[in-house]
Design a protein around this motif. Structure first.
Motif: not given
Length: 246
Positions: A105-111, A209-219, A228-233
């Motif tokens: 997730a860190i590698l994918a999120a890196h900007d 970037l929020l992931i996991g089962g609760g990612g969408k709910y909390w984003s 900005k929070t974004e759900y990233c499954p």
């Protein structure tokens, strides 16, 4: 056909893609099973050109998975955390102790232009800060399921952990079950609110970037003009491809 697998603490998720092009990944369906036996039934007579795996499971589980996958493909890749990859340095002195799902997730999120935060809301809640070219560090704390189970004591009055309904942070409960669920909602809400505010000030993190089962709910609860929070499954799968292609 290529098979991508993300086996976490609770569920095994997988995606089938025709190639390792990232735009194609984000158009693919994520499937979910509970264990290797269920995966075997779902894959049935299928074979794959390649299989890429992210797994946080114990050695015995990974050995079972590998036995299955070697029947499906001659190229099976299990991702591992390293001191550096894809232009990102790991904050851990012993990188093998950083969960591979967090690392991917860190590698994918890196900007390369800004500092980004990643929060996974699953069995555990994990947080990682990633600045250009470097993982800064993170947090690990119990997720909702672990918090609930910790209160499922042998006492006479126990919360009902099977109740499925909407609970609300800061709302006062009228039963033990409501008190427990609303209290945990409040705890997670306060943690997220605090870290988003703190690291916005301390590390200039404006994008999470929020992931996991609760990612969408909390984003959906914390995006603002400043943060900005974004759900990233697909984030772990994205990192898995990037690491493999490096």
């Amino acid at each position: 056909m290529i098979l991508l697998i993300d086996w976490g603490n609770t569920h095994l998720k997988f995606i089938e893609v025709d190639s390792l092009e990232l735009p194609l990944l984000y158009q693919s369906k994520i499937y979910q099973v509970e264990n290797v036996d269920e995966l075997s039934k779902r894959l049935m007579a299928k074979n794959y050109e390649q299989v890429l795996v992210s797994s946080v499971r114990v050695t015995e589980d990974n050995q079972l998975l590998e036995l299955l996958l070697k029947e499906k493909s001659t190229q099976v890749f299990f991702a591992k955390t390293a001191h550096s990859a894809c232009g990102v340095k790991c904050a851990y002195a012993a990188p093998e102790l950083l969960g591979i799902d967090r690392w991917l997730a860190i590698l994918a999120a890196h900007d390369p232009k800004e500092t980004v935060g990643v929060i996974s809301l699953g069995t555990a809640i994990t947080l990682d800060i990633v600045k250009p070219k470097a993982h800064v560090g993170g947090h690990i704390l119990p997720g909702k399921r672990l918090l609930l189970s910790s209160l499922n004591t042998t006492g006479q009055v126990r919360p009902d952990l099977t109740v499925q309904k909407n609970y609300h942070a800061f709302q006062l409960g009228g039963s033990t079950t409501e008190c427990v669920h609303n209290g945990i909602e409040t705890l997670i809400h306060c943690y997220l609110n605090s870290v988003l505010e703190h690291y916005h000030i301390e590390n200039s993190v404006k994008r999470w970037l929020l992931i996991g089962g609760g990612g969408k709910y909390w984003s959906n609860k914390f995006s603002s003009d400043l943060v900005k929070t974004e759900y990233c499954p697909y984030l772990v799968f994205d990192g898995l491809i990037r690491l493999y292609l490096e």
